[in-house]
Scaffold this motif. Structure first.
Motif, PDB file in Angstrom:
ATOM      1  N   MET A 167       0.848  -1.185   0.000  1.00  0.00           N
ATOM      2  CA  MET A 167       0.000   0.000   0.000  1.00  0.00           C
ATOM      3  C   MET A 167       0.891   1.244   0.000  1.00  0.00           C
ATOM      4  O   MET A 167       1.807   1.357   0.796  1.00  0.00           O
ATOM      5  CB  MET A 167      -0.891  -0.028   1.249  1.00  0.00           C
ATOM      6  N   SER A 168       0.607   2.175  -0.899  1.00  0.00           N
ATOM      7  CA  SER A 168       1.407   3.397  -0.990  1.00  0.00           C
ATOM      8  C   SER A 168       1.009   4.376   0.114  1.00  0.00           C
ATOM      9  O   SER A 168      -0.017   4.230   0.766  1.00  0.00           O
ATOM     10  CB  SER A 168       1.210   4.052  -2.360  1.00  0.00           C
ATOM     11  N   ARG A 169       1.842   5.408   0.254  1.00  0.00           N
ATOM     12  CA  ARG A 169       1.556   6.435   1.254  1.00  0.00           C
ATOM     13  C   ARG A 169       0.234   7.142   0.939  1.00  0.00           C
ATOM     14  O   ARG A 169      -0.548   7.446   1.838  1.00  0.00           O
ATOM     15  CB  ARG A 169       2.710   7.422   1.304  1.00  0.00           C
ATOM     16  N   LEU A 170      -0.036   7.383  -0.349  1.00  0.00           N
ATOM     17  CA  LEU A 170      -1.312   8.009  -0.720  1.00  0.00           C
ATOM     18  C   LEU A 170      -2.486   7.078  -0.436  1.00  0.00           C
ATOM     19  O   LEU A 170      -3.532   7.527   0.023  1.00  0.00           O
ATOM     20  CB  LEU A 170      -1.308   8.434  -2.191  1.00  0.00           C
ATOM     21  N   ASP A 171      -2.324   5.766  -0.693  1.00  0.00           N
ATOM     22  CA  ASP A 171      -3.392   4.810  -0.358  1.00  0.00           C
ATOM     23  C   ASP A 171      -3.721   4.890   1.128  1.00  0.00           C
ATOM     24  O   ASP A 171      -4.890   4.916   1.518  1.00  0.00           O
ATOM     25  CB  ASP A 171      -2.969   3.367  -0.678  1.00  0.00           C
ATOM     26  N   GLU A 172      -2.683   4.892   1.945  1.00  0.00           N
ATOM     27  CA  GLU A 172      -2.889   4.959   3.391  1.00  0.00           C
ATOM     28  C   GLU A 172      -3.591   6.250   3.791  1.00  0.00           C
ATOM     29  O   GLU A 172      -4.513   6.240   4.595  1.00  0.00           O
ATOM     30  CB  GLU A 172      -1.550   4.847   4.125  1.00  0.00           C
ATOM     31  N   PHE A 173      -3.128   7.361   3.222  1.00  0.00           N
ATOM     32  CA  PHE A 173      -3.761   8.641   3.535  1.00  0.00           C
ATOM     33  C   PHE A 173      -5.218   8.641   3.099  1.00  0.00           C
ATOM     34  O   PHE A 173      -6.108   9.018   3.870  1.00  0.00           O
ATOM     35  CB  PHE A 173      -3.002   9.787   2.870  1.00  0.00           C
ATOM     36  N   PHE A 174      -5.496   8.238   1.860  1.00  0.00           N
ATOM     37  CA  PHE A 174      -6.869   8.235   1.365  1.00  0.00           C
ATOM     38  C   PHE A 174      -7.787   7.379   2.229  1.00  0.00           C
ATOM     39  O   PHE A 174      -8.936   7.713   2.448  1.00  0.00           O
ATOM     40  CB  PHE A 174      -6.923   7.764  -0.092  1.00  0.00           C
ATOM     41  N   SER A 175      -7.286   6.265   2.738  1.00  0.00           N
ATOM     42  CA  SER A 175      -8.126   5.398   3.575  1.00  0.00           C
ATOM     43  C   SER A 175      -8.476   6.052   4.906  1.00  0.00           C
ATOM     44  O   SER A 175      -9.415   5.630   5.571  1.00  0.00           O
ATOM     45  CB  SER A 175      -7.455   4.039   3.792  1.00  0.00           C
ATOM     46  N   SER A 176      -7.753   7.114   5.291  1.00  0.00           N
ATOM     47  CA  SER A 176      -8.041   7.810   6.547  1.00  0.00           C
ATOM     48  C   SER A 176      -8.963   9.015   6.362  1.00  0.00           C
ATOM     49  O   SER A 176      -9.367   9.638   7.336  1.00  0.00           O
ATOM     50  CB  SER A 176      -6.734   8.268   7.206  1.00  0.00           C
ATOM     51  N   VAL A 177      -9.287   9.350   5.116  1.00  0.00           N
ATOM     52  CA  VAL A 177     -10.110  10.524   4.818  1.00  0.00           C
ATOM     53  C   VAL A 177     -11.588  10.123   4.805  1.00  0.00           C
ATOM     54  O   VAL A 177     -11.985   9.277   3.989  1.00  0.00           O
ATOM     55  CB  VAL A 177      -9.690  11.149   3.465  1.00  0.00           C
ATOM     56  N   PRO A 178     -12.396  10.718   5.689  1.00  0.00           N
ATOM     57  CA  PRO A 178     -13.813  10.321   5.784  1.00  0.00           C
ATOM     58  C   PRO A 178     -14.583  10.346   4.467  1.00  0.00           C
ATOM     59  O   PRO A 178     -15.365   9.444   4.188  1.00  0.00           O
ATOM     60  CB  PRO A 178     -14.402  11.328   6.784  1.00  0.00           C
ATOM     61  N   VAL A 179     -14.351  11.354   3.627  1.00  0.00           N
ATOM     62  CA  VAL A 179     -15.104  11.464   2.372  1.00  0.00           C
ATOM     63  C   VAL A 179     -14.786  10.316   1.406  1.00  0.00           C
ATOM     64  O   VAL A 179     -15.572  10.018   0.509  1.00  0.00           O
ATOM     65  CB  VAL A 179     -14.883  12.853   1.719  1.00  0.00           C
ATOM     66  N   LEU A 180     -13.655   9.633   1.613  1.00  0.00           N
ATOM     67  CA  LEU A 180     -13.264   8.515   0.746  1.00  0.00           C
ATOM     68  C   LEU A 180     -13.423   7.154   1.416  1.00  0.00           C
ATOM     69  O   LEU A 180     -13.101   6.127   0.823  1.00  0.00           O
ATOM     70  CB  LEU A 180     -11.794   8.683   0.313  1.00  0.00           C
ATOM     71  N   ALA A 181     -13.926   7.129   2.639  1.00  0.00           N
ATOM     72  CA  ALA A 181     -13.964   5.909   3.453  1.00  0.00           C
ATOM     73  C   ALA A 181     -14.730   4.755   2.812  1.00  0.00           C
ATOM     74  O   ALA A 181     -14.427   3.592   3.079  1.00  0.00           O
ATOM     75  CB  ALA A 181     -14.549   6.219   4.826  1.00  0.00           C
ATOM     76  N   SER A 182     -15.700   5.046   1.970  1.00  0.00           N
ATOM     77  CA  SER A 182     -16.509   3.970   1.394  1.00  0.00           C
ATOM     78  C   SER A 182     -15.865   3.315   0.164  1.00  0.00           C
ATOM     79  O   SER A 182     -16.397   2.335  -0.355  1.00  0.00           O
ATOM     80  CB  SER A 182     -17.900   4.494   1.027  1.00  0.00           C
ATOM     81  N   LEU A 183     -14.735   3.839  -0.288  1.00  0.00           N
ATOM     82  CA  LEU A 183     -14.080   3.250  -1.457  1.00  0.00           C
ATOM     83  C   LEU A 183     -13.434   1.912  -1.115  1.00  0.00           C
ATOM     84  O   LEU A 183     -12.915   1.717  -0.023  1.00  0.00           O
ATOM     85  CB  LEU A 183     -13.007   4.199  -2.005  1.00  0.00           C
ATOM     86  N   LYS A 184     -13.453   1.008  -2.091  1.00  0.00           N
ATOM     87  CA  LYS A 184     -12.800  -0.292  -1.942  1.00  0.00           C
ATOM     88  C   LYS A 184     -11.300  -0.112  -2.147  1.00  0.00           C
ATOM     89  O   LYS A 184     -10.873   0.852  -2.794  1.00  0.00           O
ATOM     90  CB  LYS A 184     -13.356  -1.266  -2.977  1.00  0.00           C
ATOM     91  N   PRO A 185     -10.476  -1.029  -1.635  1.00  0.00           N
ATOM     92  CA  PRO A 185      -9.018  -0.903  -1.784  1.00  0.00           C
ATOM     93  C   PRO A 185      -8.571  -0.728  -3.233  1.00  0.00           C
ATOM     94  O   PRO A 185      -7.672   0.080  -3.511  1.00  0.00           O
ATOM     95  CB  PRO A 185      -8.483  -2.203  -1.180  1.00  0.00           C
ATOM     96  N   GLU A 186      -9.190  -1.440  -4.153  1.00  0.00           N
ATOM     97  CA  GLU A 186      -8.788  -1.293  -5.560  1.00  0.00           C
ATOM     98  C   GLU A 186      -9.156   0.084  -6.109  1.00  0.00           C
ATOM     99  O   GLU A 186      -8.453   0.633  -6.959  1.00  0.00           O
ATOM    100  CB  GLU A 186      -9.355  -2.418  -6.435  1.00  0.00           C
ATOM    101  N   GLN A 187     -10.246   0.663  -5.622  1.00  0.00           N
ATOM    102  CA  GLN A 187     -10.617   2.014  -6.031  1.00  0.00           C
ATOM    103  C   GLN A 187      -9.630   3.032  -5.459  1.00  0.00           C
ATOM    104  O   GLN A 187      -9.262   3.994  -6.133  1.00  0.00           O
ATOM    105  CB  GLN A 187     -12.040   2.344  -5.577  1.00  0.00           C
ATOM    106  N   MET A 188      -9.200   2.807  -4.211  1.00  0.00           N
ATOM    107  CA  MET A 188      -8.197   3.680  -3.582  1.00  0.00           C
ATOM    108  C   MET A 188      -6.907   3.657  -4.388  1.00  0.00           C
ATOM    109  O   MET A 188      -6.271   4.687  -4.591  1.00  0.00           O
ATOM    110  CB  MET A 188      -7.878   3.226  -2.155  1.00  0.00           C
TER     111      MET A 188
END
Length: 107
Positions: free
Chosen positions: A1-22
């Motif tokens: 998982m990249s640093r951006l993937d990790e950051f995006f997974s912590s952002v509430p507005v993006l929380a519903s995205l699947k890992p592949e979408q992230m």
């Protein structure tokens, strides 16, 4: 998982995205470094990206006569530029860096 993937997974507005979408989102994003005083977005300009603050602090500022008024302070995880991106209209405010910032820019 990249640093951006990790950051995006912590952002509430993006929380519903699947890992592949992230992962797709992260691949289409860049990290930009800004210094205090820099403008991230300028009122009156058109915007084609979504900005997500990773670190630092931003202020949303609007003109008031001969000066500007800060109407909001943005903290890590907060998006900016979304209204102009969605509506296609010019930005209604400046977004200025208060403290050195890292911003994820999703084109």
């Amino acid at each position: 998982m990249s640093r951006l993937d990790e950051f995006f997974s912590s952002v509430p507005v993006l929380a519903s995205l699947k890992p592949e979408q992230m992962a797709v989102l992260a691949a289409r994003s860049t990290e930009c470094l800004y210094r205090a005083g820099d403008l991230v977005l300028r009122a009156g300009e058109h915007n084609r990206s979504l900005y997500l603050l990773q670190s630092g602090s931003l202020a949303v500022q609007v003109p008031r006569g001969m000066s500007t008024e800060t109407v909001a302070h943005l903290h890590p995880g907060t998006p900016s530029g979304e209204l102009s991106l969605i509506t296609g209209r010019a930005c209604s405010a400046d977004v200025r860096v208060v403290a050195d910032a890292t911003v994820a820019v999703i084109s």
